[in-house]
Design a protein around this motif. Structure first.
Motif, PDB file in Angstrom:
ATOM      1  N   ALA A 166       9.814  26.890   4.960  1.00 39.51           N
ATOM      2  CA  ALA A 166       9.878  25.671   5.787  1.00 39.51           C
ATOM      3  C   ALA A 166       8.923  24.615   5.243  1.00 39.51           C
ATOM      4  N   LEU A 167       9.377  23.359   5.244  1.00 42.74           N
ATOM      5  CA  LEU A 167       8.529  22.264   4.763  1.00 42.74           C
ATOM      6  C   LEU A 167       8.875  20.972   5.484  1.00 42.74           C
ATOM      7  N   LEU A 168       7.883  20.429   6.173  1.00 46.26           N
ATOM      8  CA  LEU A 168       8.024  19.114   6.800  1.00 46.26           C
ATOM      9  C   LEU A 168       7.146  18.133   6.043  1.00 46.26           C
ATOM     10  N   THR A 169       7.752  17.062   5.552  1.00 48.43           N
ATOM     11  CA  THR A 169       6.999  16.036   4.825  1.00 48.43           C
ATOM     12  C   THR A 169       7.085  14.721   5.582  1.00 48.43           C
ATOM     13  N   LEU A 170       5.923  14.137   5.839  1.00 46.45           N
ATOM     14  CA  LEU A 170       5.845  12.823   6.488  1.00 46.45           C
ATOM     15  C   LEU A 170       5.352  11.827   5.451  1.00 46.45           C
ATOM     16  N   VAL A 171       6.107  10.745   5.268  1.00 49.20           N
ATOM     17  CA  VAL A 171       5.763   9.755   4.233  1.00 49.20           C
ATOM     18  C   VAL A 171       5.570   8.392   4.892  1.00 49.20           C
ATOM     19  N   ASP A 172       4.361   7.858   4.775  1.00 53.19           N
ATOM     20  CA  ASP A 172       4.055   6.509   5.273  1.00 53.19           C
ATOM     21  C   ASP A 172       4.075   5.573   4.074  1.00 53.19           C
ATOM     22  N   CYS A 173       5.182   4.850   3.923  1.00 50.59           N
ATOM     23  CA  CYS A 173       5.372   4.000   2.735  1.00 50.59           C
ATOM     24  C   CYS A 173       4.609   2.686   2.855  1.00 50.59           C
ATOM     25  N   ALA A 174       4.018   2.264   1.737  1.00 51.65           N
ATOM     26  CA  ALA A 174       3.428   0.929   1.674  1.00 51.65           C
ATOM     27  C   ALA A 174       4.561  -0.084   1.735  1.00 51.65           C
ATOM     28  N   GLY A 175       4.321  -1.197   2.391  1.00 49.92           N
ATOM     29  CA  GLY A 175       5.371  -2.207   2.511  1.00 49.92           C
ATOM     30  C   GLY A 175       5.615  -2.929   1.210  1.00 49.92           C
ATOM     31  N   SER A 176       6.895  -3.131   0.857  1.00 45.92           N
ATOM     32  CA  SER A 176       7.208  -3.930  -0.329  1.00 45.92           C
ATOM     33  C   SER A 176       6.838  -5.376  -0.038  1.00 45.92           C
ATOM     34  N   GLU A 177       6.427  -6.119  -1.063  1.00 45.10           N
ATOM     35  CA  GLU A 177       5.956  -7.482  -0.859  1.00 45.10           C
ATOM     36  C   GLU A 177       6.929  -8.493  -1.436  1.00 45.10           C
ATOM     37  N   ARG A 178       7.031  -9.643  -0.724  1.00 52.15           N
ATOM     38  CA  ARG A 178       7.838 -10.748  -1.219  1.00 52.15           C
ATOM     39  C   ARG A 178       7.051 -11.520  -2.271  1.00 52.15           C
ATOM     40  N   ARG A 179       7.735 -12.181  -3.177  1.00 51.83           N
ATOM     41  CA  ARG A 179       7.058 -12.894  -4.271  1.00 51.83           C
ATOM     42  C   ARG A 179       6.091 -13.947  -3.729  1.00 51.83           C
ATOM     43  N   GLU A 180       6.436 -14.641  -2.617  1.00 52.38           N
ATOM     44  CA  GLU A 180       5.566 -15.693  -2.099  1.00 52.38           C
ATOM     45  C   GLU A 180       4.279 -15.152  -1.504  1.00 52.38           C
ATOM     46  N   ASP A 181       4.225 -13.833  -1.263  1.00 55.66           N
ATOM     47  CA  ASP A 181       3.006 -13.246  -0.724  1.00 55.66           C
ATOM     48  C   ASP A 181       2.105 -12.675  -1.817  1.00 55.66           C
ATOM     49  N   THR A 182       2.445 -12.917  -3.072  1.00 56.86           N
ATOM     50  CA  THR A 182       1.627 -12.399  -4.173  1.00 56.86           C
ATOM     51  C   THR A 182       1.103 -13.520  -5.064  1.00 56.86           C
ATOM     52  N   THR A 183       1.250 -14.769  -4.640  1.00 61.22           N
ATOM     53  CA  THR A 183       0.866 -15.896  -5.492  1.00 61.22           C
ATOM     54  C   THR A 183      -0.641 -15.980  -5.723  1.00 61.22           C
ATOM     55  N   GLN A 184      -1.460 -15.431  -4.799  1.00 63.51           N
ATOM     56  CA  GLN A 184      -2.905 -15.501  -4.966  1.00 63.51           C
ATOM     57  C   GLN A 184      -3.497 -14.156  -5.396  1.00 63.51           C
ATOM     58  N   HIS A 185      -2.650 -13.203  -5.782  1.00 62.02           N
ATOM     59  CA  HIS A 185      -3.126 -11.904  -6.228  1.00 62.02           C
ATOM     60  C   HIS A 185      -3.762 -12.021  -7.615  1.00 62.02           C
TER      61      HIS A 185
END
Length: 443
Positions: free
Chosen positions: A267-286
């Motif tokens: 038996a195996l239960l896996t819980l995955v909390d994914c990081a949110g994908s980002e829109r291009r306009e939210d990475t302009t100051q990265h």
């Protein structure tokens, strides 16, 4: 001779500068009243429309979506609700937009259909029963199940995750005397870090065993003999997860967190909390590192979508491309095992300023389940013009009311001097001298 050109150029630049001063979020707040009036009208006439249900199909992949409530502090900041849930299966995102002139308003209504959709009134118990109960029951029978969580920070993802983990821990131990082994780690780009270990510099590796199954090498494993111990281990590991400030969020998770609970009989239960994908306009100051992280997050989400796509295909087809990223390699048992159950739960904020993030999450979920828009329509918001009645249509009472307010109320004392029966038709034929006589002039 060059002056007109210079003036024109300057005017053009000023207009461009003025246009750039407003983004979608500001414009939504500026025209909040008009948007809300149209949304109220739409909900009154369309929210209870019958939703055409998709034919029930047997699938290892089930996708759900949960909308959180609009918080009081958001309402005080002129935010408003732009997400509707219809029939328990359809989510409608009302994107409030302006045309090129920044004055003409319209709403782009887009409908998305899921296995089940929860509105802001749904409880954590409702969500667990509909989304995770059968998957955890599958694990209790010695099988494999994986639960994914998608959503931007602030969309209710952490709250929903906690509700699922808490109930899953109790469910796994209900009515049985057993123990489970817990491991927890985060994946950021091409590196993995143990979340159960206090040594933050300790990295993990992936290796394939003799049966070509992917194993995580070096991860700490904790034995949980009760639901409380299991819950405590997962919650403690969550506090060690890496976060950074981004343009979208002050404390955005820059990694995918994986919590694995292994039990008897495979038996195996896996819980995955994914990081949110980002829109291009939210990475302009990265900076360069943050841009690299964002690209890696998006690449991993894409790899997940590809694995989901292959899982939905008829048996005997293409092999899931789980080797495309570290996360999909870790989850190879879920993707390659025909008996494994896979559940994806997305969370969205109803706030108008989060519209684009909401659409990003919803579209990702649609790609996971391989479906298309249920419907879309654009609705113009036309300002209703108030047409004043022409004086010729005035009744005798309307004439008296007009005279009472004329000259800032100074003519009110002359109302009694009006001839009985004077209506609008009489009034518009009066010469100037008649008005003077009425006001005690000499004519």
């Amino acid at each position: 001779m060059s002056t007109p050109t210079s003036t024109s150029s300057s005017s053009s630049k000023d207009n461009e500068k003025t246009r750039q001063m407003y983004d979608k979020r500001e414009l939504r707040r500026m025209f909040k009243a008009r948007y809300m009036e149209k949304l109220d009208s739409w909900r009154k006439s369309r929210l209870r429309d019958a939703v055409t249900m998709e034919p029930e199909t047997v699938s290892r992949v089930q996708v759900f979506l949960r909308k959180r409530p609009l918080f009081e502090y958001e309402a005080e900041a002129d935010e408003f609700d732009v997400v509707s849930v219809r029939g328990g299966v359809q989510v409608v995102v009302h994107s409030c937009l302006t045309k090129a002139d920044l004055k003409s308003l319209y709403i782009h209504h887009q409908g998305f259909q899921f296995h089940h959709a929860f509105d802001e009134r749904a409880s954590d118990e409702d969500v667990y029963h509909q989304c995770a109960f059968s998957a955890v029951e599958h694990v209790r029978s010695g099988k494999v199940a994986t639960l994914f969580m998608f959503g931007q920070t602030g969309s209710g993802k952490t709250h929903t995750m906690h509700g699922v983990v808490e109930r899953a821990a109790s469910h796994l131990f209900a009515g049985c005397d057993t123990s489970y082994h817990v491991s927890a780690f985060e994946i950021a780009g091409k590196s993995m870090r143990d979340l159960l270990c206090t040594d933050t510099a300790r990295e993990l590796r992936l290796l394939d065993d003799k049966s070509n199954r992917t194993r995580v090498v070096g991860a700490a494993v904790l034995e949980a003999k009760s639901s409380d111990e299991l819950l405590e281990a997962i919650l403690e590991s969550q506090t060690r997860r890496a976060t950074k400030a981004t343009q979208a969020n002050d404390t955005s998770s820059r990694s995918h967190a994986v919590y694995q609970v292994a039990g008897p009989r495979g038996a195996l239960l896996t819980l995955v909390d994914c990081a949110g994908s980002e829109r291009r306009e939210d990475t302009t100051q990265h900076d360069a590192q943050q841009q690299k992280e964002a690209a890696e997050i998006n690449a991993t989400i894409f790899a997940l979508k590809e694995c989901f796509r292959v899982m939905r295909a008829p048996k005997g087809g293409q092999q899931p491309p789980y080797r495309s990223s570290l996360l999909t390699r870790v989850l190879s048992d879920s993707f390659g095992n025909p008996d494994a159950r896979v559940v994806a739960i997305g969370t969205v904020s109803p706030s108008a300023s989060d519209t684009e993030h909401c659409l990003s999450t919803v579209r990702s979920l649609m790609e996971l389940q391989g479906s298309k828009l249920a419907f879309e329509e654009k609705e113009d918001i036309v300002r209703r013009r108030v047409v004043e009645p022409h004086p010729r249509t005035w009744t005798e009472a309307a004439v008296k009311q007009w005279l009472e307010s004329a000259a800032n109320g100074a003519a009110k004392r002359h109302v009694a001097r009006l001839t009985k029966g004077t209506d609008g038709k009489n009034l518009i034929r009066w010469p100037v001298q008649r008005f003077a006589q009425l006001c005690e002039g000499t004519g």
